[in-house]
Design a protein around this motif. Sequence first.
Motif, PDB file in Angstrom:
ATOM      1  N   ALA A  73       0.848  -1.196   0.000  1.00 17.63           N
ATOM      2  CA  ALA A  73       0.000   0.000   0.000  1.00 17.63           C
ATOM      3  C   ALA A  73       0.881   1.243   0.000  1.00 17.63           C
ATOM      4  O   ALA A  73       1.667   1.449   0.923  1.00 17.63           O
ATOM      5  CB  ALA A  73      -0.898  -0.021   1.226  1.00 17.63           C
ATOM      6  N   GLU A 151      -2.346  -1.299  -3.752  1.00 14.14           N
ATOM      7  CA  GLU A 151      -3.215  -0.253  -3.167  1.00 14.14           C
ATOM      8  C   GLU A 151      -2.498   1.077  -3.273  1.00 14.14           C
ATOM      9  O   GLU A 151      -1.357   1.194  -2.823  1.00 14.14           O
ATOM     10  CB  GLU A 151      -3.403  -0.526  -1.676  1.00 14.14           C
ATOM     11  CG  GLU A 151      -4.529  -1.448  -1.367  1.00 14.14           C
ATOM     12  CD  GLU A 151      -4.599  -1.668   0.136  1.00 14.14           C
ATOM     13  OE1 GLU A 151      -4.655  -0.667   0.887  1.00 14.14           O
ATOM     14  OE2 GLU A 151      -4.568  -2.834   0.545  1.00 14.14           O
ATOM     15  N   CYS A 235      -0.837   2.795   5.022  1.00 12.89           N
ATOM     16  CA  CYS A 235       0.146   2.513   3.956  1.00 12.89           C
ATOM     17  C   CYS A 235       1.433   1.947   4.551  1.00 12.89           C
ATOM     18  O   CYS A 235       1.724   2.148   5.732  1.00 12.89           O
ATOM     19  CB  CYS A 235       0.437   3.779   3.145  1.00 12.89           C
ATOM     20  SG  CYS A 235       1.177   5.113   4.084  1.00 12.89           S
TER      21      CYS A 235
END
Length: 294
Positions: A73, A151, A235
């Motif tokens: 991410a 992502e 993230c």
Amino acid sequence: MEWHIYEQIQEIIDKAPTFHYTHGAFWNGGYVIIHSLPRRIPAIYGGVLQQFTMQKAYYTIHDVKERLWHSKAVTVLTGAGISAESGVPTFRGKVGLWKNFRPEDLATPEAFKNNPKLVWEWYDSRRQALSRLKPNAGHIAIAEIERRVKEFTLITQNVDGLHHLAGSKNIIELHGNIWRVRCLTCGEVDENRDAPIKILPFCECGGLLRPDVVWFGEMLSDSALTKAFVASDNCDLMFVIGTSGVVHPAASLALRAKDEGAFVVEINIDNTPLSVSADVTLLGKAGDIMPQLL
Ligand code: OAD
């Protein structure tokens, strides 16, 4: 030095306030991109206050590249610096917009109430200038990263719309978009790419239109901010590109990401208040550095 003294010093290091500074280095024939964040720590040693310099970390752009392509991410936070190489003026610095214009005259709800014509003229001149500009290699590299990672979220403070033109899709525009207008009467938001725009512009309902951007003294959209928090908290890697890191809550997103365990990479031509918290500061132009990560 005895081992227990090392231990004591380590303890002092861990508790001491840290003073970071960035330390330029040369890579591939003279181009400054490497950084390191050594820290100077005051420590009592032998009863005398001394300064020790610890090398906190040392990463090359190759290390960052490796991390990027192993991340699940990725969140990118951008500011005006990402668009500088497209010819969009930044806000701060020697030739920044806020050197020549007073935000309180042009970018507040009160300014618009007092003189909507003046405010629209300023926004129209920015829209006209922007209509001739194109995304640069930095914007394009960010869009390419989005295509390749699982992502991806792009959080931008910019209102110029250049990330859209570069092909980025999952964008949170924290400060709005200069190419949208909002009706003060019915609240309708529409895209409007007229440059020049008719001054004053009106909605079909008869209400006065304003630029759909966030002005000083206004709240950021709740939904944009919530999404930005989620993207920052979740993230593994955050890039913080071309922002002076002084406008909150945008700047605090980098700190949130760091607190939640993300590796934070700052890309800027200068150090900023965020450099202290970033794991890496790559010093240089975004348009030069970002394509090297692909
Ligand atoms: P600033 O103008 O404050 O900062 C621009 C940053 O970009 C600085 O840190 C520069 O060093 C860096 N920079 C310049 N050229 C660069 C390049 N080619 N590559 C990498 N970095 C570069 O802009 P922002 O941080 O975006 O808000 O400002 C934040 C907000 O303040 C803006 O969104 C705007 C402004 O007032 C609103 O209008 C609500």
